[in-house]
Design an enzyme around this catalytic site. Sequence first.
Site, PDB file in Angstrom:
ATOM      1  N   TYR A   1      72.042 -11.776   9.333  1.00 45.81           N
ATOM      2  CA  TYR A   1      71.289 -11.703  10.585  1.00 45.81           C
ATOM      3  C   TYR A   1      70.079 -10.790  10.440  1.00 45.81           C
ATOM      4  O   TYR A   1      70.039  -9.898   9.589  1.00 45.81           O
ATOM      5  CB  TYR A   1      72.172 -11.236  11.743  1.00 45.81           C
ATOM      6  N   CYS A   2      69.094 -11.029  11.317  1.00 40.28           N
ATOM      7  CA  CYS A   2      67.977 -10.110  11.514  1.00 40.28           C
ATOM      8  C   CYS A   2      67.966  -9.765  13.001  1.00 40.28           C
ATOM      9  O   CYS A   2      69.018  -9.829  13.644  1.00 40.28           O
ATOM     10  CB  CYS A   2      66.651 -10.701  11.038  1.00 40.28           C
ATOM     11  N   PHE A   3      66.831  -9.421  13.570  1.00 39.06           N
ATOM     12  CA  PHE A   3      66.864  -8.959  14.966  1.00 39.06           C
ATOM     13  C   PHE A   3      67.137 -10.096  15.951  1.00 39.06           C
ATOM     14  O   PHE A   3      68.043 -10.019  16.772  1.00 39.06           O
ATOM     15  CB  PHE A   3      65.558  -8.250  15.336  1.00 39.06           C
TER      16      PHE A   3
END
Length: 362
Positions: A94-96
């Site tokens: 995941y990222c933001f």
Amino acid sequence: MNELFDDFKSIVVNNTPLIDVRAPVEFKKGSFLHAANLPIMNDEERHDIGICYKNNGNAKALELGHQLVRGDIKEKRVQAWLDFMDSNPDALLYCFRGGQRSKIAQSWMQEKGRKIVRLKGGYKAFRGYLLNELEHFNQQFKPIILGGRTGSGKTIELKKMQNAIDLEGLANHRGSSFGQKITPQTSQINFENNLAYRLIQKREEGLKTLVFEDEGKHIGTVFMPDSFIPVMSKAPLVILETPIDKRIEITLDEYVVKAQEVYESAGFTDAFKVWQESIENAMYRIKKRLGNQKYSEVCMLFKNALEEQKRNSSFDGYKEWVAYLLQNYYDPMYDYQIQKRSKQVVFKGSAEEIKEYIERVI
């Protein structure tokens, strides 16, 4: 391949490992249990790309990103993800917001022949799910509060209960004037995320009544979620009663014996001196409440105990110091607070009696 995953409950229940490709500065503000920060960009690169995005738009920012993260830099970062996947084949990414950074990381790993699924909506979506769980705490659980004077062994008993959640443990704090630890306290975001994890896991175990240690609105530098405060303030309170000699033993073990071991294992050049200063600072913080005379007396008792330990390596001298703290500082303060909440008290007893009572009511 552009697989997405949004079964957040299964991540919590299964303690799924996660790869967080956000920059370190983002990770430090808040992350999830079992998440490793293996960023696609470091803080400086993220900063430069953010300025480019603001001034020149997404296309130019993406172009700059590929210029900054290429060659050996790119290979090292991709290899870090692959190494993590070797140890954690079920890991998710995941990222933001689940956008470009995690999508690019996913494609780079695919180029190396490794498939990984990314979180739909990224950190923001998963965090939102956990916050929603906290918000509905009062609709899912009936809390019981475990109280008792300092040193009564509340945390010890909580750890024996399947339906208990150790808030101090989640906050990395001992919940007293002497509660500071060597390692920093958990961030507010991490405290909330970790608490939500525990609640979800307890719910999936089929538990509806949970036991918490008696805490105020704050545990050190972190504070209780807003949804908890009104529920916990009205919850039934059971009081653990422990003889004073046992309380002295428990407090001595925590504040002195184990604390010194922690400072030694941390590798301080003069661990004993650092520990001593931490206690002296803690005593100074309570000077106003103690008053000058009692402050002088407790400091003298501590000084005498230090000298005895230096002479014969004995901890026995600290017993008088601990007893003084309990009887002159902690007990009056706790008794005053409990008196104001006397209507909440539903049971008092020993550890065994408390255990039997809770088993009857759940």
